[in-house]
Motif scaffolding. Structure first.
Motif, PDB file in Angstrom:
ATOM      1  N   HIS A  36       0.843  -1.204   0.000  1.00 30.11           N
ATOM      2  CA  HIS A  36       0.000   0.000   0.000  1.00 30.11           C
ATOM      3  C   HIS A  36       0.880   1.256   0.000  1.00 30.11           C
ATOM      4  N   ASN A  99     -18.370  -0.521   4.530  1.00 31.97           N
ATOM      5  CA  ASN A  99     -17.733   0.300   3.486  1.00 31.97           C
ATOM      6  C   ASN A  99     -17.620   1.771   3.857  1.00 31.97           C
ATOM      7  N   GLY A 101     -16.334   2.660   6.622  1.00 24.52           N
ATOM      8  CA  GLY A 101     -15.156   2.717   7.471  1.00 24.52           C
ATOM      9  C   GLY A 101     -15.449   2.526   8.942  1.00 24.52           C
ATOM     10  N   ILE A 124      -6.098   2.494   8.684  1.00 25.01           N
ATOM     11  CA  ILE A 124      -6.477   1.382   7.808  1.00 25.01           C
ATOM     12  C   ILE A 124      -6.968   0.233   8.672  1.00 25.01           C
ATOM     13  N   ASN A 146     -10.047   5.208   7.540  1.00 19.50           N
ATOM     14  CA  ASN A 146     -10.089   5.807   6.214  1.00 19.50           C
ATOM     15  C   ASN A 146     -10.361   4.783   5.120  1.00 19.50           C
ATOM     16  N   GLU A 147      -9.917   3.562   5.360  1.00 21.07           N
ATOM     17  CA  GLU A 147     -10.172   2.486   4.395  1.00 21.07           C
ATOM     18  C   GLU A 147     -10.020   1.140   5.080  1.00 21.07           C
TER      19      GLU A 147
END
Length: 150
Positions: A36, A99, A101, A124, A146-147
């Motif tokens: 990443h 989705n 977060g 993350i 954030n993801e």
């Protein structure tokens, strides 16, 4: 579904997967994470030493400490977590994610309290694919990542 029922559902799902399936999924998730862009560019990574039912982070920790400053979190009330630099990337586990977060933890609020003080850090979440749900039930104190990588 409320938080308690969702935790039970996800724990039941996890028990339905073999150790080999969990190891294979963990390896893929950790490879994605190491590749990443945020991880590659970060000097400091904050992450956790995984429990048996979580994505296995042990090999990834060993890999990251070769090139990064790594802060390992423990889920202990006696040991307050270290405040990382604002550009550190925070990697967090969860029982479930959606989705948006939002994450569902183990119910003690450890990560929500910690993440709530780190508004500027990129966060993350990592989880197994079966831990992604349509919507995690939330409370006002819940903190988003954030993801999510799964």
């Amino acid at each position: 579904m409320n938080k308690t029922d969702l935790r039970k559902y996800i724990f039941d799902q996890t028990r339905g997967h073999s150790t080999q399936e969990m190891e294979d999924a963990s390896r893929i998730i950790c490879e994605k994470l190491i590749e990443h862009e945020k991880i590659k560019n970060a000097e400091t990574i904050v992450l956790f030493w995984s429990l048996k039912s979580e994505v296995d982070t042990h090999e990834m920790v060993a890999e990251l400490v070769k090139e990064k400053n790594v802060i390992l979190l423990t889920q202990s009330a006696e040991t307050p977590p270290v405040t990382p630099p604002k550009d550190a990337v925070i990697i967090v586990p969860g029982v479930a994610f959606d989705n948006r977060g939002y994450r569902l933890g183990r119910g003690k609020g450890y990560y929500d309290r910690y993440l709530g003080s780190l508004a500027e850090n990129y966060k993350i979440g990592i989880c197994f694919p079966w831990q992604m749900v349509e919507k995690v039930p939330t409370d006002s104190h819940d903190v988003c990542v954030n993801e999510v990588i799964c």
